[in-house]
Design a protein around this motif. Structure first.
Motif, PDB file in Angstrom:
ATOM      1  N   PRO A  52      79.272 -22.490  95.557  1.00 50.81           N
ATOM      2  CA  PRO A  52      78.782 -22.566  94.175  1.00 50.81           C
ATOM      3  C   PRO A  52      78.036 -21.307  93.745  1.00 50.81           C
ATOM      4  O   PRO A  52      77.970 -20.997  92.552  1.00 50.81           O
ATOM      5  CB  PRO A  52      77.851 -23.787  94.196  1.00 50.81           C
ATOM      6  N   SER A  53      77.488 -20.559  94.702  1.00 56.11           N
ATOM      7  CA  SER A  53      76.733 -19.360  94.368  1.00 56.11           C
ATOM      8  C   SER A  53      77.601 -18.261  93.762  1.00 56.11           C
ATOM      9  O   SER A  53      77.081 -17.333  93.137  1.00 56.11           O
ATOM     10  CB  SER A  53      76.007 -18.820  95.609  1.00 56.11           C
ATOM     11  N   VAL A  54      78.929 -18.340  93.954  1.00 46.19           N
ATOM     12  CA  VAL A  54      79.805 -17.310  93.396  1.00 46.19           C
ATOM     13  C   VAL A  54      80.669 -17.856  92.263  1.00 46.19           C
ATOM     14  O   VAL A  54      81.567 -17.161  91.781  1.00 46.19           O
ATOM     15  CB  VAL A  54      80.683 -16.649  94.485  1.00 46.19           C
ATOM     16  N   HIS A  55      80.412 -19.093  91.832  1.00 46.50           N
ATOM     17  CA  HIS A  55      81.116 -19.603  90.659  1.00 46.50           C
ATOM     18  C   HIS A  55      80.765 -18.740  89.442  1.00 46.50           C
ATOM     19  O   HIS A  55      79.625 -18.332  89.264  1.00 46.50           O
ATOM     20  CB  HIS A  55      80.714 -21.060  90.381  1.00 46.50           C
ATOM     21  N   GLY A  56      81.753 -18.474  88.628  1.00 45.65           N
ATOM     22  CA  GLY A  56      81.519 -17.695  87.422  1.00 45.65           C
ATOM     23  C   GLY A  56      81.380 -16.207  87.657  1.00 45.65           C
ATOM     24  O   GLY A  56      80.992 -15.473  86.735  1.00 45.65           O
ATOM     25  N   THR A  57      81.712 -15.734  88.868  1.00 46.35           N
ATOM     26  CA  THR A  57      81.600 -14.308  89.177  1.00 46.35           C
ATOM     27  C   THR A  57      82.944 -13.586  89.156  1.00 46.35           C
ATOM     28  O   THR A  57      82.991 -12.370  89.315  1.00 46.35           O
ATOM     29  CB  THR A  57      80.975 -14.104  90.565  1.00 46.35           C
ATOM     30  N   GLY A  58      84.019 -14.333  88.995  1.00 37.79           N
ATOM     31  CA  GLY A  58      85.351 -13.731  89.005  1.00 37.79           C
ATOM     32  C   GLY A  58      86.018 -13.763  90.361  1.00 37.79           C
ATOM     33  O   GLY A  58      87.177 -13.350  90.485  1.00 37.79           O
ATOM     34  N   ILE A  59      85.334 -14.273  91.385  1.00 39.26           N
ATOM     35  CA  ILE A  59      85.939 -14.305  92.726  1.00 39.26           C
ATOM     36  C   ILE A  59      87.121 -15.260  92.767  1.00 39.26           C
ATOM     37  O   ILE A  59      88.182 -14.935  93.325  1.00 39.26           O
ATOM     38  CB  ILE A  59      84.878 -14.657  93.787  1.00 39.26           C
ATOM     39  N   ASN A  60      86.983 -16.441  92.156  1.00 39.43           N
ATOM     40  CA  ASN A  60      88.094 -17.384  92.164  1.00 39.43           C
ATOM     41  C   ASN A  60      89.303 -16.854  91.384  1.00 39.43           C
ATOM     42  O   ASN A  60      90.427 -16.910  91.891  1.00 39.43           O
ATOM     43  CB  ASN A  60      87.661 -18.743  91.622  1.00 39.43           C
ATOM     44  N   PRO A  61      89.146 -16.321  90.166  1.00 40.08           N
ATOM     45  CA  PRO A  61      90.312 -15.742  89.489  1.00 40.08           C
ATOM     46  C   PRO A  61      90.966 -14.617  90.279  1.00 40.08           C
ATOM     47  O   PRO A  61      92.190 -14.481  90.276  1.00 40.08           O
ATOM     48  CB  PRO A  61      89.739 -15.231  88.164  1.00 40.08           C
ATOM     49  N   ALA A  62      90.171 -13.803  90.982  1.00 40.89           N
ATOM     50  CA  ALA A  62      90.742 -12.723  91.785  1.00 40.89           C
ATOM     51  C   ALA A  62      91.577 -13.286  92.926  1.00 40.89           C
ATOM     52  O   ALA A  62      92.674 -12.788  93.218  1.00 40.89           O
ATOM     53  CB  ALA A  62      89.630 -11.833  92.334  1.00 40.89           C
ATOM     54  N   ALA A  63      91.068 -14.339  93.578  1.00 38.11           N
ATOM     55  CA  ALA A  63      91.819 -14.959  94.673  1.00 38.11           C
ATOM     56  C   ALA A  63      93.120 -15.568  94.158  1.00 38.11           C
ATOM     57  O   ALA A  63      94.189 -15.396  94.764  1.00 38.11           O
ATOM     58  CB  ALA A  63      90.971 -16.020  95.357  1.00 38.11           C
ATOM     59  N   LYS A  64      93.034 -16.273  93.019  1.00 40.14           N
ATOM     60  CA  LYS A  64      94.243 -16.875  92.456  1.00 40.14           C
ATOM     61  C   LYS A  64      95.239 -15.793  92.040  1.00 40.14           C
ATOM     62  O   LYS A  64      96.454 -15.962  92.199  1.00 40.14           O
ATOM     63  CB  LYS A  64      93.874 -17.748  91.247  1.00 40.14           C
ATOM     64  N   ALA A 124     103.210 -24.233 112.581  1.00 39.66           N
ATOM     65  CA  ALA A 124     104.343 -25.108 112.292  1.00 39.66           C
ATOM     66  C   ALA A 124     105.111 -24.674 111.041  1.00 39.66           C
ATOM     67  O   ALA A 124     106.118 -25.290 110.688  1.00 39.66           O
ATOM     68  CB  ALA A 124     103.865 -26.542 112.127  1.00 39.66           C
ATOM     69  N   GLY A 125     104.621 -23.638 110.357  1.00 41.90           N
ATOM     70  CA  GLY A 125     105.293 -23.135 109.168  1.00 41.90           C
ATOM     71  C   GLY A 125     104.976 -23.899 107.908  1.00 41.90           C
ATOM     72  O   GLY A 125     105.664 -23.733 106.888  1.00 41.90           O
ATOM     73  N   ALA A 126     103.910 -24.720 107.927  1.00 38.21           N
ATOM     74  CA  ALA A 126     103.598 -25.578 106.784  1.00 38.21           C
ATOM     75  C   ALA A 126     102.451 -25.070 105.930  1.00 38.21           C
ATOM     76  O   ALA A 126     102.192 -25.615 104.862  1.00 38.21           O
ATOM     77  CB  ALA A 126     103.264 -26.990 107.278  1.00 38.21           C
ATOM     78  N   MET A 127     101.740 -24.041 106.380  1.00 42.35           N
ATOM     79  CA  MET A 127     100.542 -23.588 105.675  1.00 42.35           C
ATOM     80  C   MET A 127     100.296 -22.112 105.967  1.00 42.35           C
ATOM     81  O   MET A 127     100.614 -21.625 107.051  1.00 42.35           O
ATOM     82  CB  MET A 127      99.329 -24.417 106.131  1.00 42.35           C
ATOM     83  N   ALA A 128      99.722 -21.416 104.988  1.00 46.77           N
ATOM     84  CA  ALA A 128      99.229 -20.050 105.181  1.00 46.77           C
ATOM     85  C   ALA A 128      97.759 -20.056 104.790  1.00 46.77           C
ATOM     86  O   ALA A 128      97.431 -20.079 103.605  1.00 46.77           O
ATOM     87  CB  ALA A 128     100.004 -19.052 104.333  1.00 46.77           C
ATOM     88  N   PRO A 129      96.837 -20.086 105.766  1.00 50.70           N
ATOM     89  CA  PRO A 129      95.413 -20.244 105.457  1.00 50.70           C
ATOM     90  C   PRO A 129      94.665 -18.912 105.362  1.00 50.70           C
ATOM     91  O   PRO A 129      94.825 -18.030 106.211  1.00 50.70           O
ATOM     92  CB  PRO A 129      94.901 -21.064 106.642  1.00 50.70           C
ATOM     93  N   PHE A 130      93.838 -18.799 104.345  1.00 51.48           N
ATOM     94  CA  PHE A 130      93.065 -17.585 104.094  1.00 51.48           C
ATOM     95  C   PHE A 130      91.572 -17.893 104.022  1.00 51.48           C
ATOM     96  O   PHE A 130      91.172 -18.954 103.543  1.00 51.48           O
ATOM     97  CB  PHE A 130      93.458 -16.959 102.749  1.00 51.48           C
ATOM     98  N   GLU A 171      93.622  -7.355  99.006  1.00 58.03           N
ATOM     99  CA  GLU A 171      92.354  -7.025  98.362  1.00 58.03           C
ATOM    100  C   GLU A 171      92.580  -6.699  96.890  1.00 58.03           C
ATOM    101  O   GLU A 171      93.532  -6.016  96.536  1.00 58.03           O
ATOM    102  CB  GLU A 171      91.687  -5.814  99.035  1.00 58.03           C
ATOM    103  N   TYR A 172      91.685  -7.216  96.065  1.00 63.43           N
ATOM    104  CA  TYR A 172      91.735  -6.901  94.642  1.00 63.43           C
ATOM    105  C   TYR A 172      90.409  -7.282  94.016  1.00 63.43           C
ATOM    106  O   TYR A 172      89.830  -8.328  94.329  1.00 63.43           O
ATOM    107  CB  TYR A 172      92.884  -7.659  93.944  1.00 63.43           C
TER     108      TYR A 172
END
Length: 208
Positions: A112-124, A71-77, A18-19
């Protein structure tokens, strides 16, 4: 159900993080309803140069991600907006190469409703922080379709460097087209500047 640490390698685990008002948590079928609403409302499954599941395909896509995790190939969130408690997207570590300490961040979609809200930068920020500060990755990659201009711009805005283009990299039977894949990466010595950039972007959104 989240897999235990004894069942998968450390890179394929999906711990809760969480951040800045955003939570990343292990994806599950419990997120299917929210994620179906996301893709339907944004008509995301109709974008020809992406591979985003439709509402009808959502449960199958989640199960596929979980199978790749086992299988050790992915970590999905799932990406959770803490202001609503709802899943607003999904993301993964994929193409995991633990012996060479490499992961790719991808298979990402966001309402698209949360684009430009900072959610994507926080996830990255959380994914990159874990990759470099906890998993000691030598490289974190990002790949996207040549025609996905928005994705290419967003990856470059992170501070990732373009490594090259794999031409005729993948065939898409749905459209009958061949994909040129643009590859970007971030290296450990670049992470401090990328981190500073992300924190500045989050501050502009009032998230830190």
């Amino acid at each position: 159900m989240a897999l235990t640490s004894s069942e998968i390698n450390s890179y394929a685990q999906a711990p809760t993080m969480e951040y800045a008002g955003v939570r990343l948590e292990q994806i599950s079928l419990g997120h299917a309803e929210d994620l179906s609403e996301v893709v339907t409302a944004g008509q995301l499954d109709g974008i020809w140069y992406t591979s985003i599941p439709s509402a009808q395909e959502m449960a199958g896509d989640i199960n596929k991600r979980l199978a790749l995790q086992e299988a050790g190939a992915m970590a999905p969130f799932a990406i959770i907006d803490l202001s609503t408690g709802k899943a607003v997207g999904a993301t993964t570590y994929l193409n995991i190469d633990e012996p060479n300490k490499r992961v790719e961040i991808g298979s990402t979609y966001l309402s698209p409703s949360v684009h430009g809200t900072g959610i994507n930068p926080a996830a990255k920020f959380m994914l990159l922080q874990r990759a470099f500060d906890e998993l000691d990755c030598y490289s974190v990659a990002f790949c996207t379709h040549w025609h996905n201009d928005a994705s290419r711009a967003a990856i470059a805005r992170l501070g990732a460097k373009q490594d090259g283009v794999l031409r005729n990299h993948k065939y898409d039977p749905a459209t009958g087209t061949l994909r040129d894949t643009v590859i970007f990466s971030i290296l450990p010595h670049e992470w401090p500047a990328v981190r500073t950039n992300l924190l500045a972007r989050l501050a502009r959104h009032g998230r830190c």
